[in-house]
Design a protein around this motif. Structure first.
Motif, PDB file in Angstrom:
ATOM      1  N   SER A 116      -2.883  -7.373   4.857  1.00  0.00           N
ATOM      2  CA  SER A 116      -1.441  -7.346   5.110  1.00  0.00           C
ATOM      3  C   SER A 116      -1.015  -5.937   5.518  1.00  0.00           C
ATOM      4  O   SER A 116      -1.592  -4.945   5.063  1.00  0.00           O
ATOM      5  CB  SER A 116      -0.677  -7.775   3.854  1.00  0.00           C
ATOM      6  OG  SER A 116      -1.033  -9.096   3.488  1.00  0.00           O
TER       7      SER A 116
ATOM      8  N   ARG B 125      -4.259  -7.276  -9.757  1.00  0.00           N
ATOM      9  CA  ARG B 125      -3.038  -6.611  -9.285  1.00  0.00           C
ATOM     10  C   ARG B 125      -2.742  -5.430 -10.199  1.00  0.00           C
ATOM     11  O   ARG B 125      -2.639  -5.596 -11.421  1.00  0.00           O
ATOM     12  CB  ARG B 125      -1.833  -7.549  -9.305  1.00  0.00           C
ATOM     13  CG  ARG B 125      -1.936  -8.745  -8.406  1.00  0.00           C
ATOM     14  CD  ARG B 125      -0.678  -9.584  -8.489  1.00  0.00           C
ATOM     15  NE  ARG B 125       0.375  -9.094  -7.621  1.00  0.00           N
ATOM     16  CZ  ARG B 125       1.602  -9.578  -7.591  1.00  0.00           C
ATOM     17  NH1 ARG B 125       1.942 -10.539  -8.424  1.00  0.00           N
ATOM     18  NH2 ARG B 125       2.506  -9.108  -6.759  1.00  0.00           N
TER      19      ARG B 125
ATOM     20  N   GLN C  69       0.497  -2.694  -6.509  1.00  0.00           N
ATOM     21  CA  GLN C  69       0.332  -3.961  -5.783  1.00  0.00           C
ATOM     22  C   GLN C  69       1.427  -4.946  -6.128  1.00  0.00           C
ATOM     23  O   GLN C  69       1.856  -5.728  -5.282  1.00  0.00           O
ATOM     24  CB  GLN C  69      -1.056  -4.545  -6.099  1.00  0.00           C
ATOM     25  CG  GLN C  69      -2.197  -3.790  -5.423  1.00  0.00           C
ATOM     26  CD  GLN C  69      -3.551  -4.255  -5.907  1.00  0.00           C
ATOM     27  OE1 GLN C  69      -3.775  -4.452  -7.089  1.00  0.00           O
ATOM     28  NE2 GLN C  69      -4.486  -4.439  -4.980  1.00  0.00           N
ATOM     29  N   ARG C  70       1.881  -4.928  -7.373  1.00  0.00           N
ATOM     30  CA  ARG C  70       3.004  -5.797  -7.740  1.00  0.00           C
ATOM     31  C   ARG C  70       4.279  -5.378  -7.009  1.00  0.00           C
ATOM     32  O   ARG C  70       5.056  -6.231  -6.560  1.00  0.00           O
ATOM     33  CB  ARG C  70       3.243  -5.729  -9.252  1.00  0.00           C
ATOM     34  CG  ARG C  70       2.134  -6.324 -10.091  1.00  0.00           C
ATOM     35  CD  ARG C  70       2.539  -6.333 -11.546  1.00  0.00           C
ATOM     36  NE  ARG C  70       1.433  -6.687 -12.406  1.00  0.00           N
ATOM     37  CZ  ARG C  70       1.530  -6.832 -13.718  1.00  0.00           C
ATOM     38  NH1 ARG C  70       2.680  -6.650 -14.315  1.00  0.00           N
ATOM     39  NH2 ARG C  70       0.480  -7.150 -14.436  1.00  0.00           N
ATOM     40  N   ILE C  71       4.496  -4.067  -6.912  1.00  0.00           N
ATOM     41  CA  ILE C  71       5.715  -3.577  -6.261  1.00  0.00           C
ATOM     42  C   ILE C  71       5.761  -3.981  -4.792  1.00  0.00           C
ATOM     43  O   ILE C  71       6.796  -4.432  -4.283  1.00  0.00           O
ATOM     44  CB  ILE C  71       5.813  -2.044  -6.419  1.00  0.00           C
ATOM     45  CG1 ILE C  71       6.025  -1.670  -7.885  1.00  0.00           C
ATOM     46  CG2 ILE C  71       6.942  -1.484  -5.557  1.00  0.00           C
ATOM     47  CD1 ILE C  71       5.969  -0.181  -8.148  1.00  0.00           C
ATOM     48  N   ILE C  72       4.631  -3.823  -4.085  1.00  0.00           N
ATOM     49  CA  ILE C  72       4.630  -4.126  -2.650  1.00  0.00           C
ATOM     50  C   ILE C  72       4.290  -5.591  -2.369  1.00  0.00           C
ATOM     51  O   ILE C  72       4.285  -6.010  -1.212  1.00  0.00           O
ATOM     52  CB  ILE C  72       3.656  -3.198  -1.890  1.00  0.00           C
ATOM     53  CG1 ILE C  72       2.212  -3.413  -2.361  1.00  0.00           C
ATOM     54  CG2 ILE C  72       4.056  -1.754  -2.055  1.00  0.00           C
ATOM     55  CD1 ILE C  72       1.200  -2.541  -1.615  1.00  0.00           C
ATOM     56  N   GLY C  73       3.984  -6.366  -3.419  1.00  0.00           N
ATOM     57  CA  GLY C  73       3.820  -7.806  -3.272  1.00  0.00           C
ATOM     58  C   GLY C  73       2.518  -8.257  -2.650  1.00  0.00           C
ATOM     59  O   GLY C  73       2.522  -9.179  -1.823  1.00  0.00           O
ATOM     60  N   VAL C  74       1.396  -7.629  -3.032  1.00  0.00           N
ATOM     61  CA  VAL C  74       0.102  -8.039  -2.508  1.00  0.00           C
ATOM     62  C   VAL C  74      -0.874  -8.274  -3.667  1.00  0.00           C
ATOM     63  O   VAL C  74      -0.629  -7.851  -4.798  1.00  0.00           O
ATOM     64  CB  VAL C  74      -0.489  -6.991  -1.541  1.00  0.00           C
ATOM     65  CG1 VAL C  74       0.371  -6.858  -0.309  1.00  0.00           C
ATOM     66  CG2 VAL C  74      -0.675  -5.641  -2.233  1.00  0.00           C
ATOM     67  N   TYR C  75      -1.992  -8.922  -3.346  1.00  0.00           N
ATOM     68  CA  TYR C  75      -3.038  -9.226  -4.317  1.00  0.00           C
ATOM     69  C   TYR C  75      -4.358  -8.613  -3.854  1.00  0.00           C
ATOM     70  O   TYR C  75      -4.623  -8.511  -2.649  1.00  0.00           O
ATOM     71  CB  TYR C  75      -3.246 -10.733  -4.462  1.00  0.00           C
ATOM     72  CG  TYR C  75      -2.139 -11.459  -5.190  1.00  0.00           C
ATOM     73  CD1 TYR C  75      -2.287 -11.834  -6.527  1.00  0.00           C
ATOM     74  CD2 TYR C  75      -0.954 -11.791  -4.542  1.00  0.00           C
ATOM     75  CE1 TYR C  75      -1.287 -12.522  -7.192  1.00  0.00           C
ATOM     76  CE2 TYR C  75       0.057 -12.478  -5.209  1.00  0.00           C
ATOM     77  CZ  TYR C  75      -0.118 -12.837  -6.529  1.00  0.00           C
ATOM     78  OH  TYR C  75       0.873 -13.515  -7.185  1.00  0.00           O
TER      79      TYR C  75
ATOM     80  N   SER D 157      -1.295 -11.158   0.999  1.00  0.00           N
ATOM     81  CA  SER D 157      -0.147 -11.857   0.427  1.00  0.00           C
ATOM     82  C   SER D 157      -0.649 -12.951  -0.512  1.00  0.00           C
ATOM     83  O   SER D 157      -1.789 -13.408  -0.408  1.00  0.00           O
ATOM     84  CB  SER D 157       0.714 -12.465   1.533  1.00  0.00           C
ATOM     85  OG  SER D 157      -0.018 -13.477   2.205  1.00  0.00           O
ATOM     86  N   GLY D 158       0.222 -13.375  -1.436  1.00  0.00           N
ATOM     87  CA  GLY D 158      -0.184 -14.395  -2.391  1.00  0.00           C
ATOM     88  C   GLY D 158      -0.639 -15.670  -1.716  1.00  0.00           C
ATOM     89  O   GLY D 158      -1.630 -16.289  -2.098  1.00  0.00           O
ATOM     90  N   GLU D 159       0.077 -16.082  -0.679  1.00  0.00           N
ATOM     91  CA  GLU D 159      -0.253 -17.311   0.035  1.00  0.00           C
ATOM     92  C   GLU D 159      -1.610 -17.214   0.721  1.00  0.00           C
ATOM     93  O   GLU D 159      -2.461 -18.112   0.619  1.00  0.00           O
ATOM     94  CB  GLU D 159       0.850 -17.597   1.069  1.00  0.00           C
ATOM     95  CG  GLU D 159       0.684 -18.895   1.822  1.00  0.00           C
ATOM     96  CD  GLU D 159       1.803 -19.093   2.829  1.00  0.00           C
ATOM     97  OE1 GLU D 159       1.607 -18.688   3.989  1.00  0.00           O
ATOM     98  OE2 GLU D 159       2.857 -19.621   2.450  1.00  0.00           O
TER      99      GLU D 159
END
Length: 504
Positions: free
Chosen positions: A13, A111, A115-121, A141-143
């Protein structure tokens, strides 16, 4: 959920560039912390400040350039033709990692706070027997992370299923997708209060040891002041001036450290049982999500101590297949579980149930050897006192020695009584532990070998030490009569040779 096509090489991402750059800066700061502190506390002239600022700007630009190149060169895809997962990375030299589907053991998520702040895994692909133990893609991304994990585990299961004679393919969805996610068959969340109880009843003396080591290190380095130094060298004066309160303070702080460590490590611990997987998620600073399939479990341990047992708190350690010597790195630890949930976990992993037909106990020589070894320190101290009789009072020595001998004998007796090897048609169950009571479960079809060792004095008494080898670790059983276990050994070796079930 969109159907992601992983057959073409693709990057992480876009926000992953932030993560790479931040990681790069962290490593630079960690390696140059001495210089940073030096400039922070030193009175610098304008020219030095200007040069230092220029150097920092140059480092930031170089780090940013490196991060951009690393991000652009980091690519991955699924190669259906060659049946493997391919990952390419590197800046100055390019590394290409090829992982055959059949070597993929687990696909997990991690995470950290950034990584939680920027929304990635982070997607971690754990392997067995390949050039890399694990491969990590740090920014999806989570998806997309769920889709990749689902496809990799599905292909891994298909490849392994083709080698099984009955050709029964396990369900492909190892990780439930982010959208349209099925409801779990059962779920258990470990509360904050449970984690606090667990921390309070765990080994908080380790926290005390850390504090004491820190305290005496400071004392050695800086010697504090003359008044305090004199107090530390005079135990009577020290104790009369609040020494007991200081000891109690150390114990309390040690407990708080252990509780804090437990809360950070296991925060949000949640178990979700789906049709073909047990999902375990935990962690505050580093959040981890692991998906456990029954076919991957090599060795299972259930631990507790008398206090935690009264509170219905148990710990389950799950060992997966590993090619490394340090098997603890491939072990999932689930804490604070009540007996009912422990049974649910065992029932999922072992559908046939666990029943012991009989147990084997070690020889009484084991108790004799442990007590004999426990007396060695007393013998050494006695020899020392022969040459230095003025060191301590005889009555005080006899009192301490008597207490030590009684405690040592009692402890080793209960250790001997608790140590037993349970045998059934399908399982080996090792029982052990005096304070921390442990049960280890190993399915016989997962055995890879059985080692029988006989030191010289073992051989004279007809004794042997057994080691049961599996991909998830070894189970040892010391000093048992060889004549008593020979029929069991014959049965185990026979099962190793004739079993057709895949052990992973």
């Amino acid at each position: 959920m969109p159907d992601h096509n992983f057959s073409e090489p693709q990057r992480q991402s876009g926000v992953g560039l932030v993560l790479i750059f931040a990681t790069s800066l962290y490593h630079i700061a960690r390696n140059l912390w001495v210089i940073i502190i030096y400039f922070a506390f030193k009175d610098l002239d304008q020219r030095t400040v200007f040069m230092a600022g220029g150097a920092i700007l140059l480092v930031l630009l170089l780090s940013l350039g490196y991060s951009i190149l690393y991000f652009l060169n980091f690519k991955f895809h699924i190669d259906e033709k060659n049946e493997e997962f391919v990952l390419q990375k590197g800046v100055f030299s390019t590394d290409v990692i090829n992982i055959p589907f059949e070597k993929i053991q687990q696909v997990n998520f991690r995470r950290n706070i950034l990584q939680r702040i920027i929304g990635v895994y982070s997607v971690v692909v754990e392997t067995a027997g390949s050039q890399e133990k694990e491969v990590e893609i740090k920014a999806l991304s989570g998806e997309k992370a769920n889709a990749l994990a689902e496809k990799l585990m599905a292909r891994a299961e298909e490849e392994r299923a083709e080698k099984v004679e009955d050709n029964q393919v396990e369900a492909a969805a190892a990780i439930p997708p982010a959208t349209g996610k099925p409801l779990p068959q059962w779920e258990h969340k470990v509360s904050m209060f449970t984690l606090v109880k667990l921390g309070l009843t765990s080994n908080y003396l380790r926290g005390v040891g850390i504090i004491m080591a820190f305290y005496f290190t400071l004392r050695e380095q800086f010697m504090f002041n003359e008044e305090l130094s004199a107090q530390l060298q005079e135990p009577e004066a020290y104790l009369t001036q609040g020494g007991y309160a200081f000891i109690i303070f150390l114990l309390l702080v040690g407990m708080l450290l252990t509780v804090g460590e437990t809360l950070i490590k296991y925060f949000g611990l949640n178990l979700q049982k789906y049709k073909d997987t047990l999902q375990v998620e935990m962690g505050l600073r580093n959040n981890t999500r692991v998906n456990l399939r029954a076919s991957r479990i090599q060795l299972l341990q259930v631990l507790t101590n008398p206090i935690q047992k009264k509170m219905d708190l148990y710990q389950v350690n799950i060992s997966l297949a590993s090619s490394e010597d340090d098997l603890d790195k491939n072990q999932v630890k689930i804490v604070g579980l009540p007996p009912g949930v422990v049974k649910q976990v065992k029932d999922y992993f072992y559908e046939s149930g666990i029943e012991e037909n009989f147990r084997i106990s070690p020889s009484k020589f084991l108790l004799f050897r442990k007590i004999s070894r426990g007396l060695i320190p007393l013998a050494v101290i006695s020899v020392f006192l022969i040459f230095y009789p003025q060191v301590m009072f005889l009555s005080w020595i006899l009192g301490v020695a008597s207490v030590y001998v009684v405690l040592m004998v009692v402890y080793n007796y209960f250790h001997y009584k608790k140590l037993q090897l349970g045998i059934s048609k399908e399982f080996l169950i090792r029982h052990s532990g005096v304070w921390v009571q442990k049960e280890e479960y190993l399915e016989i079809f997962r055995l890879q070998a059985v080692s029988v060792s006989q030191p010289l004095w073992y051989k004279r008494r007809g004794l042997c030490k057994l080691t049961f080898h599996s991909a998830g670790g070894d189970v040892n059983f010391p000093m048992v009569s060889k004549a008593k276990v020979q029929p069991v050994l014959n049965y185990l070796l026979y099962k190793i040779e004739v079993t057709e079930r895949a052990w992973m």
